[in-house]
Motif scaffolding. Structure first.
Motif, mmCIF file in Angstrom:
data_model
loop_
_atom_site.group_PDB
_atom_site.id
_atom_site.type_symbol
_atom_site.label_atom_id
_atom_site.label_comp_id
_atom_site.label_asym_id
_atom_site.label_seq_id
_atom_site.Cartn_x
_atom_site.Cartn_y
_atom_site.Cartn_z
ATOM 1 N N SER A 185 0.889 -1.179 0.043
ATOM 2 C CA SER A 185 0.010 0.071 0.146
ATOM 3 C C SER A 185 0.734 1.356 -0.064
ATOM 4 C CB SER A 185 -0.908 0.246 1.177
ATOM 5 O OG SER A 185 -1.829 1.225 1.170
ATOM 6 N N ASN A 186 0.533 2.382 -0.620
ATOM 7 C CA ASN A 186 0.910 3.834 -0.692
ATOM 8 C C ASN A 186 -0.331 4.309 -0.264
ATOM 9 O OD1 ASN A 186 2.057 6.330 -0.825
ATOM 10 N ND2 ASN A 186 1.802 6.226 -3.217
ATOM 11 N N PRO A 187 -0.387 4.535 1.133
ATOM 12 C CA PRO A 187 -1.698 5.263 1.494
ATOM 13 C C PRO A 187 -1.431 6.702 1.881
ATOM 14 C CG PRO A 187 -0.555 4.360 3.438
ATOM 15 C CD PRO A 187 0.097 3.700 2.290
ATOM 16 N N PRO A 188 -2.697 7.497 1.955
ATOM 17 C CA PRO A 188 -2.395 8.800 2.562
ATOM 18 C C PRO A 188 -1.389 8.911 3.841
ATOM 19 C CG PRO A 188 -4.356 8.474 2.743
ATOM 20 C CD PRO A 188 -3.874 7.144 2.083
ATOM 21 N N TYR A 189 -0.170 9.750 3.675
ATOM 22 C CA TYR A 189 0.361 9.829 4.937
ATOM 23 C C TYR A 189 0.779 11.327 5.429
ATOM 24 C CZ TYR A 189 4.171 8.976 1.522
ATOM 25 O OH TYR A 189 5.013 9.123 0.608
ATOM 26 N N ILE A 190 0.416 12.341 4.844
ATOM 27 C CA ILE A 190 0.878 13.608 5.094
ATOM 28 C C ILE A 190 0.018 14.157 6.244
ATOM 29 C CG2 ILE A 190 1.301 15.994 4.226
ATOM 30 C CD1 ILE A 190 1.554 14.667 1.117
HETATM 31 N N1 GLN Z 1 4.649 10.994 -1.560
HETATM 32 C C1 GLN Z 1 3.907 12.264 -1.593
HETATM 33 C C2 GLN Z 1 4.192 13.516 -1.294
HETATM 34 O O1 GLN Z 1 5.013 13.576 -0.183
HETATM 35 C C3 GLN Z 1 2.462 11.729 -0.676
HETATM 36 C C4 GLN Z 1 1.954 10.640 -1.018
HETATM 37 C C5 GLN Z 1 1.126 9.937 -0.034
HETATM 38 O O2 GLN Z 1 0.670 10.573 0.677
HETATM 39 N N2 GLN Z 1 0.965 8.635 -0.088
HETATM 40 O O3 GLN Z 1 3.696 14.322 -2.014
#
Ligand code: GLN
Length: 279
Positions: A185-190
């Motif tokens: 998974s590449n979930p939202p993580y910000i």
């Molecule tokens: N890597 C992305 C970014 O920093 C964020 C993508 C995500 O939240 N999966 O813009």
């Protein structure tokens, strides 16, 4: 009419205040206008554009000068070996995520029919890259967004990939008691307060694909807590995270009983992907 060389020069100068990839952006927009590869621009710098081409280029360049991402202007983005259609409904695939694909392929056997789950597939970047490299495997790709899934489905069709099925699911909500050999998974993580959300390309991406609560870890926590119930014996989880979240994600994995927890850097040198094994 202007030549390729002059046009690239002018456009790059104009784009310098919008982006730090001004020259590349100008080249990609011109390639799209001319329907040619980048090598063409370098081989034929003195070629002149006709009136229609010039008008198209000007329109696309104006959109980029307004801040719209190149991937949206072109409607596509290269990822792994694939050309993927992208829209405002999905995250734009990023090179950082190719690290996750590379790690997944390093552990998926060539000839075994593994069942693999991609949670929050978006444009389908991860699921389709794995599917094309491991034709004996079957990938289940989920997303909560029906419009994102539609893009992922189109990308599977455009790239003639059939060992994949799609499911509209809020993480594991529609998966009942299915179990997998691997979950990716590449979930939202910000973090919701991150000032970068006001800058550059991310302003044009769906906030639901980017932001995950106060510390950015709300979705990662849910995924890690619920994964053990959906992994076969010795099943593997691979999860992308923010550059400063490696320690937190590895700790969550250990709390949920995963072993051999390891974190990997992306090609930019930032901690990016955690990998671990279920009992
Ligand atoms: N890597 C992305 C970014 O920093 C964020 C993508 C995500 O939240 N999966 O813009």
């Amino acid at each position: 009419m202007a030549t390729i060389k002059d046009l690239l020069q002018q456009a790059s100068t104009q784009l310098e205040t919008t982006t730090d990839s001004a020259r590349l952006d100008a080249e990609l927009i011109l390639c799209h206008t001319l329907k040619k590869e980048r090598s063409f621009l370098h081989t034929w710098p003195q070629q002149e554009l006709d009136q229609n081409q010039q008008a198209t280029f000007n329109t696309l360049l104006a959109r980029r000068l307004e801040g719209e991402p190149v991937a949206h202007i072109l409607g596509e983005r290269g990822f792994w070996s694939l050309n993927l259609k992208v829209s405002a409904d999905t995250l734009i695939p990023r090179p950082d995520t190719e690290k996750l694909v590379e790690l997944a392929l390093s552990v998926i056997p060539q000839d075994k029919p593994w069942q693999i789950l991609d949670l929050g597939t978006g444009s389908g970047a991860i699921a389709l890259s794995i599917a094309i490299e491991r034709p004996h495997c079957h990938i289940t790709a989920t997303d909560r967004s029906a419009s994102a899934l539609e893009i992922a489905r189109q990308n599977a069709a455009l790239n003639h990939i059939t060992n994949i099925s799609f499911s509209e699911s809020d993480w594991f909500s529609e998966l009942e008691d299915q179990t997998f050999d691997m979950i990716v998974s590449n979930p939202p993580y910000i973090k919701e307060s991150d000032p970068h959300l006001e800058q550059g390309d991310v302003r044009f991406e769906p906030v639901t694909a980017l932001v995950s609560g106060k510390d950015g870890l709300d979705d990662i926590r849910r995924i890690i807590q619920q994964s053990p119930a959906h992994l076969k014996e010795n099943g593997i989880i691979l999860i992308e995270h923010g550059y400063d979240q490696a320690a937190a994600v590895c700790a969550l994995l250990k709390e949920s009983g995963f072993h051999s927890v390891e974190d990997f850097k992306d090609d930019g040198g930032n901690p990016r992907v955690a990998m671990a094994y279920h009992v």
